[in-house]
Write a protein that holds these residues in place. Structure first.
Motif, PDB file in Angstrom:
ATOM      1  N   VAL A   1     -14.049  15.404 -87.283  1.00  0.00           N
ATOM      2  CA  VAL A   1     -14.370  16.854 -87.119  1.00  0.00           C
ATOM      3  C   VAL A   1     -15.693  17.211 -87.882  1.00  0.00           C
ATOM      4  N   GLY A   2     -16.055  16.346 -88.877  1.00  0.00           N
ATOM      5  CA  GLY A   2     -17.296  16.685 -89.534  1.00  0.00           C
ATOM      6  C   GLY A   2     -18.507  16.406 -88.776  1.00  0.00           C
TER       7      GLY A   2
ATOM      8  N   LEU B   1      -6.223   9.658 -90.707  1.00  0.00           N
ATOM      9  CA  LEU B   1      -6.715  11.083 -91.212  1.00  0.00           C
ATOM     10  C   LEU B   1      -8.184  10.818 -91.547  1.00  0.00           C
ATOM     11  N   THR B   2      -8.526   9.688 -92.177  1.00  0.00           N
ATOM     12  CA  THR B   2     -10.147   9.466 -92.630  1.00  0.00           C
ATOM     13  C   THR B   2     -10.739   9.771 -91.398  1.00  0.00           C
ATOM     14  N   SER B   3     -10.496   8.768 -90.094  1.00  0.00           N
ATOM     15  CA  SER B   3     -11.245   8.990 -88.933  1.00  0.00           C
ATOM     16  C   SER B   3     -11.194  10.159 -88.337  1.00  0.00           C
ATOM     17  N   GLY B   4     -10.186  10.961 -88.278  1.00  0.00           N
ATOM     18  CA  GLY B   4     -10.188  12.432 -87.963  1.00  0.00           C
ATOM     19  C   GLY B   4     -10.936  13.194 -88.700  1.00  0.00           C
ATOM     20  N   ARG B   5     -11.039  13.141 -90.058  1.00  0.00           N
ATOM     21  CA  ARG B   5     -11.923  13.966 -90.895  1.00  0.00           C
ATOM     22  C   ARG B   5     -13.581  13.678 -90.531  1.00  0.00           C
TER      23      ARG B   5
END
Length: 299
Positions: A34-35, A27-31
């Motif tokens: 996306v950022g 989830l952190t890497s996905g954020r």
């Protein structure tokens, strides 16, 4: 038996913990991705639209299609068309001259000033540092009138030095700030060893410290050159047709119809100016990043 049951009981709760940790990382890497994508689109979006407009036929200037339609290279030829009063080719040469002279002078002065602020101890050191930083806070519009009057009195209007000298004053605080933070983090032992071996302070600076500061100097040179080339306000008032940079030349582009600005030719000229800077940054991005971050961590 009791030992085996204890192992089973202890081993079972670890699975959901590992799964929760892995999902948290995903989830952190996905954020992060996306950022990064949002920042990339936000930064490159205007440049992409400029290139798309530059490739369009002038009759389709206001087409909202997000990819090039009715592609033509006529706009790039029109940017260099001197019959329409454009001086884009000469302006490119002027920008290189102004940017190179500004960068060279800012580096010569900035390297020595940054070394003195970072490595020497003298009375009023922090006052000088504050004055250097405060000089970067003055808006250019405040200096337009006094500079115009001064350069008119000494006959500098329309000459290169009328733009180079003010640009040096704008670029120099940034140069000193970046290089001073880098020099401050270099190990003192290297300089002291050179002094013990008989080198003077200037020799230690020239032979030991300056080569170590090469990444920061290279980074500062690129940033200073880009800042000097992008300056428009003073150039629009202090330059002539023979010395105007690309910022002023593009702003006064004219087309066939005096009532309709040649948007596609302006976009083509902007593309010609921007692409070399983008390529330069991409080629030397590692040096730029290392120069900007080298003085940020204490050893």
């Amino acid at each position: 038996m009791s030992i085996e049951l204890t192992k089973d009981v202890v081993a079972e709760p670890k699975k959901p913990i590992r799964q929760s940790v892995s999902w948290t990382k995903r989830l952190t890497s996905g954020r992060v991705y996306v950022g990064a994508l949002i920042v990339l689109v936000w930064g490159l979006g205007p440049f992409y639209w400029m290139v798309v407009t530059a490739l369009r036929d002038p009759a389709y200037t206001f087409d909202n299609t997000p990819w090039p339609t009715h592609v033509t290279l006529e706009n790039f030829r029109n940017a260099f068309d001197t019959s329409r009063g454009n001086n884009f080719g000469r302006a490119l040469v002027n920008s290189v001259i102004i940017g190179s002279a500004t960068t060279a002078a800012a580096l010569i002065l900035g390297v020595m000033a940054a070394y003195a602020l970072a490595r020497l101890t003298f009375k009023g050191k922090y006052l000088v540092s504050g004055l250097v930083l405060s000089a970067s806070m003055f808006p250019a519009v405040v200096l337009v009138t006094p500079l115009f009057q001064l350069f008119t009195n000494i006959g500098w209007i329309g000459q290169y030095q009328a733009m180079i000298i003010p640009n040096i004053s704008f670029v120099l605080p940034m140069t000193v700030y970046i290089l001073a933070s880098f020099f401050a983090e270099l190990p003192w032992e290297l300089e002291e060893a050179a002094r013990i071996d008989g080198a003077s302070r200037f020799q230690a600076f020239r032979l030991i410290m300056l080569p170590l500061a090469a990444p920061a100097v290279f980074t500062t040179a690129i940033l200073a050159f880009i800042a000097a080339v992008n300056e428009y306000l003073l150039a629009s008032l202090l330059s002539s047709d023979k010395t105007e940079p690309v910022t002023k030349a593009i702003a006064r582009f004219s087309g066939n119809d005096p009532l309709v600005p040649p948007y596609t030719a302006i976009m083509a000229a902007g593309t010609i100016v921007t692409i070399p800077l983008v390529i330069m940054v991409l080629l030397f991005q590692r040096r730029i990043i290392s120069g900007l971050t080298a003085g940020g961590v204490k050893s």
